[in-house]
Enzyme design. Structure first.
Site, PDB file in Angstrom:
ATOM      1  N   GLY A 144      44.855  14.241 -43.692  1.00 15.68           N
ATOM      2  CA  GLY A 144      45.673  13.066 -43.975  1.00 15.68           C
ATOM      3  C   GLY A 144      44.782  11.869 -44.229  1.00 15.68           C
ATOM      4  O   GLY A 144      43.660  11.995 -44.707  1.00 15.68           O
ATOM      5  N   CYS A 145      45.266  10.717 -43.879  1.00 17.60           N
ATOM      6  CA  CYS A 145      44.542   9.464 -44.097  1.00 17.60           C
ATOM      7  C   CYS A 145      43.192   9.499 -43.394  1.00 17.60           C
ATOM      8  O   CYS A 145      43.115   9.762 -42.197  1.00 17.60           O
ATOM      9  CB  CYS A 145      45.378   8.303 -43.571  1.00 17.60           C
ATOM     10  SG  CYS A 145      44.509   6.736 -43.571  1.00 17.60           S
ATOM     11  N   PHE A 146      42.130   9.226 -44.136  1.00 18.94           N
ATOM     12  CA  PHE A 146      40.802   9.297 -43.519  1.00 18.94           C
ATOM     13  C   PHE A 146      40.584   8.221 -42.473  1.00 18.94           C
ATOM     14  O   PHE A 146      39.770   8.376 -41.571  1.00 18.94           O
ATOM     15  CB  PHE A 146      39.667   9.345 -44.522  1.00 18.94           C
ATOM     16  CG  PHE A 146      39.661   8.365 -45.670  1.00 18.94           C
ATOM     17  CD1 PHE A 146      40.169   7.081 -45.576  1.00 18.94           C
ATOM     18  CD2 PHE A 146      39.098   8.754 -46.885  1.00 18.94           C
ATOM     19  CE1 PHE A 146      40.112   6.202 -46.656  1.00 18.94           C
ATOM     20  CE2 PHE A 146      39.043   7.885 -47.963  1.00 18.94           C
ATOM     21  CZ  PHE A 146      39.552   6.611 -47.849  1.00 18.94           C
TER      22      PHE A 146
END
Length: 176
Positions: A9-11
């Site tokens: 997902g979002c880093f």
């Protein structure tokens, strides 16, 4: 130092957790697994480059093992969501492990097999296990984003609850 590369997902979310671990020298947000030689955040977010948002971790395996990193990775995101994490939707948010050698490949696949056998999740695990290709570091403003912007809307609403859950479970593995 050893390297591990994870997409979950979002880093910003996974970088915050991994960078706080004892034995992790650095966790760098970036892009991997795509077709463009010079991906940018805007291009990756378009879904047209094929890249995933990843975090590449430089770690001392005498202090923290790859197995520990796998355990943490699978608690930081939902490995059963295909090409998304919550409201973040697109192939750039896929769950993937980009292995650096055969040993990492075997450990990653073995860990997924064990999670599946033990029915840890209510749905099938969709995490891809693929060899690392070129890692592209994300733009500077993405590095350490959560630590620098904890009050930003996405950080306070999405990352903080995940990070607090992470701290409760893995506080004993965090840097002092």
């Amino acid at each position: 130092m050893s390297k591990a590369t994870f997409a979950g997902g979002c880093f910003w979310c996974i970088e915050a957790a991994f960078s706080s671990l004892e034995g992790v020298n650095q966790a760098i947000s970036g892009y991997c697994g795509g077709e463009t030689d010079t991906p940018s955040y805007d291009a990756v977010c378009s879904g047209k480059t094929g890249h995933a948002e990843v975090v590449q971790i430089d770690f001392d395996d005498a202090i923290i093992s790859y197995q520990d990193l796998l355990t943490i990775f699978f608690t930081l995101h939902d490995a059963t969501q295909l090409n998304r994490q919550g409201n973040d939707i697109g192939t750039q948010y896929r769950s993937a492990i980009f292995y650096h050698d055969t040993e990492q490949q075997q450990q990653a696949q073995g860990y997924i097999d064990a999670l599946t056998q033990d029915a840890v999740f209510d749905a099938p695990i969709v995490t891809q296990v693929t060899p690392i290709d070129t890692f592209h570091s994300a733009e500077d403003y993405h590095q350490g984003y959560y630590q620098q912007n904890p009050s930003q809307g996405y950080c306070s609403m999405v990352i903080s609850p995940k990070f607090n859950k992470f701290k409760a479970k893995f506080g004993h593995k965090m840097k002092p």
